[in-house]
Design a protein around this motif. Structure first.
Motif, PDB file in Angstrom:
ATOM      1  N   PRO A  61       0.654  -1.333   0.027  1.00 40.06           N
ATOM      2  CA  PRO A  61      -0.169  -0.025   0.170  1.00 40.06           C
ATOM      3  C   PRO A  61       0.867   1.224  -0.003  1.00 40.06           C
ATOM      4  O   PRO A  61       0.520   2.077  -0.628  1.00 40.06           O
ATOM      5  CB  PRO A  61      -0.885  -0.191   1.184  1.00 40.06           C
ATOM      6  N   LEU A  62       2.065   1.488   0.723  1.00 40.60           N
ATOM      7  CA  LEU A  62       2.768   2.571   0.660  1.00 40.60           C
ATOM      8  C   LEU A  62       3.398   2.639  -0.741  1.00 40.60           C
ATOM      9  O   LEU A  62       3.404   3.668  -0.825  1.00 40.60           O
ATOM     10  CB  LEU A  62       3.953   2.464   1.814  1.00 40.60           C
ATOM     11  N   THR A  63       3.974   1.575  -1.098  1.00 40.28           N
ATOM     12  CA  THR A  63       4.428   1.590  -2.458  1.00 40.28           C
ATOM     13  C   THR A  63       3.405   2.410  -3.690  1.00 40.28           C
ATOM     14  O   THR A  63       3.556   2.941  -4.360  1.00 40.28           O
ATOM     15  CB  THR A  63       5.192   0.406  -2.992  1.00 40.28           C
ATOM     16  N   ALA A  64       2.037   1.622  -3.381  1.00 44.87           N
ATOM     17  CA  ALA A  64       1.124   2.194  -4.376  1.00 44.87           C
ATOM     18  C   ALA A  64       0.794   3.561  -4.176  1.00 44.87           C
ATOM     19  O   ALA A  64       0.728   4.301  -5.289  1.00 44.87           O
ATOM     20  CB  ALA A  64      -0.097   1.297  -4.292  1.00 44.87           C
ATOM     21  N   ALA A  65       0.687   3.822  -2.905  1.00 48.81           N
ATOM     22  CA  ALA A  65       0.471   5.297  -2.920  1.00 48.81           C
ATOM     23  C   ALA A  65       1.485   6.311  -3.157  1.00 48.81           C
ATOM     24  O   ALA A  65       1.049   7.420  -3.525  1.00 48.81           O
ATOM     25  CB  ALA A  65       0.214   5.575  -1.089  1.00 48.81           C
ATOM     26  N   ALA A  66       2.708   5.959  -2.938  1.00 48.28           N
ATOM     27  CA  ALA A  66       3.868   6.527  -3.414  1.00 48.28           C
ATOM     28  C   ALA A  66       3.965   6.887  -4.831  1.00 48.28           C
ATOM     29  O   ALA A  66       4.129   7.722  -5.445  1.00 48.28           O
ATOM     30  CB  ALA A  66       5.307   6.117  -3.023  1.00 48.28           C
ATOM     31  N   GLY A  67       3.546   5.800  -5.726  1.00 51.54           N
ATOM     32  CA  GLY A  67       3.443   5.720  -7.251  1.00 51.54           C
ATOM     33  C   GLY A  67       2.344   6.780  -7.608  1.00 51.54           C
ATOM     34  O   GLY A  67       2.628   7.618  -8.483  1.00 51.54           O
ATOM     35  N   VAL A  73       2.153  14.709  -9.004  1.00 51.29           N
ATOM     36  CA  VAL A  73       2.889  15.756  -8.958  1.00 51.29           C
ATOM     37  C   VAL A  73       2.724  16.777 -10.142  1.00 51.29           C
ATOM     38  O   VAL A  73       2.762  17.925  -9.868  1.00 51.29           O
ATOM     39  CB  VAL A  73       4.381  15.417  -8.598  1.00 51.29           C
ATOM     40  N   ARG A  74       2.523  16.156 -11.131  1.00 52.91           N
ATOM     41  CA  ARG A  74       2.031  17.076 -12.157  1.00 52.91           C
ATOM     42  C   ARG A  74       1.110  18.098 -12.168  1.00 52.91           C
ATOM     43  O   ARG A  74       1.141  19.209 -12.608  1.00 52.91           O
ATOM     44  CB  ARG A  74       1.744  16.228 -13.609  1.00 52.91           C
ATOM     45  N   ASN A  75       0.211  17.846 -11.258  1.00 52.19           N
ATOM     46  CA  ASN A  75      -0.867  18.949 -10.945  1.00 52.19           C
ATOM     47  C   ASN A  75      -0.270  20.217 -10.573  1.00 52.19           C
ATOM     48  O   ASN A  75      -1.093  21.273 -10.456  1.00 52.19           O
ATOM     49  CB  ASN A  75      -2.057  18.572 -10.227  1.00 52.19           C
ATOM     50  N   ALA A  76       0.578  19.976  -9.677  1.00 52.78           N
ATOM     51  CA  ALA A  76       1.569  21.125  -8.818  1.00 52.78           C
ATOM     52  C   ALA A  76       1.951  22.029 -10.069  1.00 52.78           C
ATOM     53  O   ALA A  76       1.849  23.311  -9.937  1.00 52.78           O
ATOM     54  CB  ALA A  76       2.446  20.687  -7.974  1.00 52.78           C
ATOM     55  N   PHE A  77       2.464  21.552 -11.153  1.00 54.10           N
ATOM     56  CA  PHE A  77       3.122  22.497 -12.213  1.00 54.10           C
ATOM     57  C   PHE A  77       1.925  22.949 -13.052  1.00 54.10           C
ATOM     58  O   PHE A  77       1.995  24.211 -13.276  1.00 54.10           O
ATOM     59  CB  PHE A  77       3.770  21.448 -12.960  1.00 54.10           C
ATOM     60  N   TYR A  78       0.874  22.503 -12.954  1.00 55.92           N
ATOM     61  CA  TYR A  78      -0.294  22.834 -13.644  1.00 55.92           C
ATOM     62  C   TYR A  78      -0.786  24.108 -12.758  1.00 55.92           C
ATOM     63  O   TYR A  78      -1.126  25.144 -13.626  1.00 55.92           O
ATOM     64  CB  TYR A  78      -1.639  22.000 -13.684  1.00 55.92           C
ATOM     65  N   GLY A  79      -0.889  24.043 -11.582  1.00 53.07           N
ATOM     66  CA  GLY A  79      -1.323  25.115 -10.618  1.00 53.07           C
ATOM     67  C   GLY A  79      -0.471  26.243 -10.750  1.00 53.07           C
ATOM     68  O   GLY A  79      -1.078  27.272 -10.838  1.00 53.07           O
ATOM     69  N   LEU A  80       0.743  26.041 -11.050  1.00 49.32           N
ATOM     70  CA  LEU A  80       1.738  27.291 -11.134  1.00 49.32           C
ATOM     71  C   LEU A  80       1.343  28.001 -12.332  1.00 49.32           C
ATOM     72  O   LEU A  80       1.271  29.361 -12.205  1.00 49.32           O
ATOM     73  CB  LEU A  80       3.027  26.862 -11.039  1.00 49.32           C
ATOM     74  N   ARG A  81       1.042  27.337 -13.397  1.00 44.28           N
ATOM     75  CA  ARG A  81       0.710  27.851 -14.670  1.00 44.28           C
ATOM     76  C   ARG A  81      -0.779  28.609 -14.532  1.00 44.28           C
ATOM     77  O   ARG A  81      -0.925  29.877 -14.881  1.00 44.28           O
ATOM     78  CB  ARG A  81       0.880  27.031 -15.818  1.00 44.28           C
ATOM     79  N   LEU A  82      -1.780  27.909 -14.149  1.00 40.15           N
ATOM     80  CA  LEU A  82      -2.872  28.411 -13.940  1.00 40.15           C
ATOM     81  C   LEU A  82      -3.099  29.410 -13.084  1.00 40.15           C
ATOM     82  O   LEU A  82      -3.957  30.512 -13.459  1.00 40.15           O
ATOM     83  CB  LEU A  82      -4.056  27.372 -13.504  1.00 40.15           C
ATOM     84  N   SER A  83      -2.195  29.708 -12.048  1.00 41.41           N
ATOM     85  CA  SER A  83      -2.634  30.753 -11.103  1.00 41.41           C
ATOM     86  C   SER A  83      -2.109  32.036 -11.929  1.00 41.41           C
ATOM     87  O   SER A  83      -2.620  33.190 -11.476  1.00 41.41           O
ATOM     88  CB  SER A  83      -1.516  30.587  -9.912  1.00 41.41           C
ATOM     89  N   GLN A  84      -1.227  32.142 -12.862  1.00 39.54           N
ATOM     90  CA  GLN A  84      -0.943  33.251 -13.722  1.00 39.54           C
ATOM     91  C   GLN A  84      -2.126  33.352 -14.783  1.00 39.54           C
ATOM     92  O   GLN A  84      -2.502  34.696 -14.819  1.00 39.54           O
ATOM     93  CB  GLN A  84       0.462  33.126 -14.426  1.00 39.54           C
ATOM     94  N   VAL A  85      -2.737  32.399 -15.230  1.00 37.32           N
ATOM     95  CA  VAL A  85      -3.665  32.607 -16.251  1.00 37.32           C
ATOM     96  C   VAL A  85      -5.058  32.997 -15.703  1.00 37.32           C
ATOM     97  O   VAL A  85      -5.899  33.947 -16.266  1.00 37.32           O
ATOM     98  CB  VAL A  85      -3.952  31.328 -17.007  1.00 37.32           C
ATOM     99  N   LEU A  86      -5.483  32.359 -14.705  1.00 38.46           N
ATOM    100  CA  LEU A  86      -6.772  32.773 -13.825  1.00 38.46           C
ATOM    101  C   LEU A  86      -6.713  33.851 -13.152  1.00 38.46           C
ATOM    102  O   LEU A  86      -7.792  34.470 -12.985  1.00 38.46           O
ATOM    103  CB  LEU A  86      -7.167  31.357 -13.083  1.00 38.46           C
ATOM    104  N   ALA A  87      -5.464  33.982 -12.235  1.00 36.97           N
ATOM    105  CA  ALA A  87      -5.505  34.826 -11.270  1.00 36.97           C
ATOM    106  C   ALA A  87      -6.657  35.073 -10.426  1.00 36.97           C
ATOM    107  O   ALA A  87      -7.609  36.168 -10.105  1.00 36.97           O
ATOM    108  CB  ALA A  87      -5.497  36.386 -12.084  1.00 36.97           C
ATOM    109  N   LEU A  88      -7.163  34.065  -9.667  1.00 38.31           N
ATOM    110  CA  LEU A  88      -8.432  33.987  -8.842  1.00 38.31           C
ATOM    111  C   LEU A  88      -7.885  34.778  -7.424  1.00 38.31           C
ATOM    112  O   LEU A  88      -7.033  34.696  -7.102  1.00 38.31           O
ATOM    113  CB  LEU A  88      -8.685  32.454  -8.692  1.00 38.31           C
ATOM    114  N   PRO A 194       9.735   2.770 -10.536  1.00 37.95           N
ATOM    115  CA  PRO A 194       8.559   2.382 -10.094  1.00 37.95           C
ATOM    116  C   PRO A 194       7.363   3.228 -10.492  1.00 37.95           C
ATOM    117  O   PRO A 194       7.372   4.013 -11.243  1.00 37.95           O
ATOM    118  CB  PRO A 194       8.694   3.027  -8.785  1.00 37.95           C
ATOM    119  N   ALA A 195       6.072   2.646 -10.271  1.00 38.53           N
ATOM    120  CA  ALA A 195       4.891   3.313 -10.925  1.00 38.53           C
ATOM    121  C   ALA A 195       4.844   4.847 -10.474  1.00 38.53           C
ATOM    122  O   ALA A 195       4.972   5.176  -9.521  1.00 38.53           O
ATOM    123  CB  ALA A 195       3.517   2.572 -10.382  1.00 38.53           C
ATOM    124  N   GLY A 196       4.616   5.415 -11.774  1.00 42.72           N
ATOM    125  CA  GLY A 196       4.546   7.052 -11.475  1.00 42.72           C
ATOM    126  C   GLY A 196       5.784   7.588 -11.654  1.00 42.72           C
ATOM    127  O   GLY A 196       5.821   8.838 -12.335  1.00 42.72           O
TER     128      GLY A 196
END
Length: 229
Positions: A61-67, A73-88, A194-196
């Protein structure tokens, strides 16, 4: 409006693949509440499929969760870009963060104005979140009727839908080079990491291609005739 139509189209098309996740998760041994909690709280399809895939294959389970974490993690990079585009507004950002995923990012970045980006983000996020969770529930409830979920290949439904949405956006030579290198890295490293992790390494395709292009342009300028200094 065109942006609403397109956003709803993405939300419905991808949201329906929640059936696949619900059936795969329940078929892999997770309970109904566990399956629904993943869609409600995690809400990033690829990570969810990675987690239940590893667990159903007998992984730790720990390995599965880590993967699943590394894949998300890619969503964090999306957030950096969207924070500039959306400026919420600051008060809205913690709630909007739940909807920062592949599909909302793609729809938002495709809009020419900030208003359009905000509308696309909201409509895509809301429609996809509601439909994904509804179809997750229905898929989990219907898992027994489907039978062996591995035989149906349902875990490939989500990635296949997003690939179909992404492919028309890859137009320039640079974008095609990045996509090709990312595929080679992801598939080539899949058996050894490993997965991910292959997804994270594949993200290096963009800076690698840009670096190579920069060096090529630099050599071109150096080779061009000019004044002696």
């Amino acid at each position: 409006m065109a942006v609403v139509r397109d956003a709803l189209g993405v939300g419905v098309a991808v949201g329906l693949s929640g059936f696949a996740f619900g059936a795969t998760s329940a078929g892999g041994g997770l309970g109904l509440m566990q399956t629904c909690a993943l869609s409600l709280l995690v809400f990033t399809g690829a990570s969810q499929f990675a987690l239940v895939g590893a667990l159903s294959a007998g992984g730790n389970p720990l390995t599965a969760a880590a993967g699943a974490f590394f894949l998300g993690v890619r969503n964090a990079f999306y957030g950096l870009r969207l924070s500039q585009v959306l400026a919420l507004p600051r008060a809205v950002r913690p709630f909007a963060a739940q909807w920062v995923i592949d599909e909302t990012t793609a729809v938002s970045l495709a809009q020419p104005t900030r208003r359009g980006a905000r509308l696309g983000f909201t409509v895509t996020g809301l429609s996809l979140y509601l439909l994904w969770n509804l179809t997750t529930l229905l898929g989990a409830l219907g898992a027994k009727a489907i039978g062996d979920t591995d035989a149906w290949g349902l875990d490939a439904a989500g990635p296949a839908v997003f690939l179909a949405l992404l492919a028309p956006m890859v137009r320039s030579t640079t974008e095609r080079a990045v996509a090709a290198l990312a595929v080679l890295l992801g598939l080539g490293l899949l058996p050894v990491l490993p997965a991910g992790a292959p997804v994270l390494v594949a993200a290096l395709a963009a800076p690698a291609v840009l670096w190579a292009q920069g060096r090529r342009r630099g050599r071109t300028r150096d080779d061009a005739p000019g004044e002696d200094r």
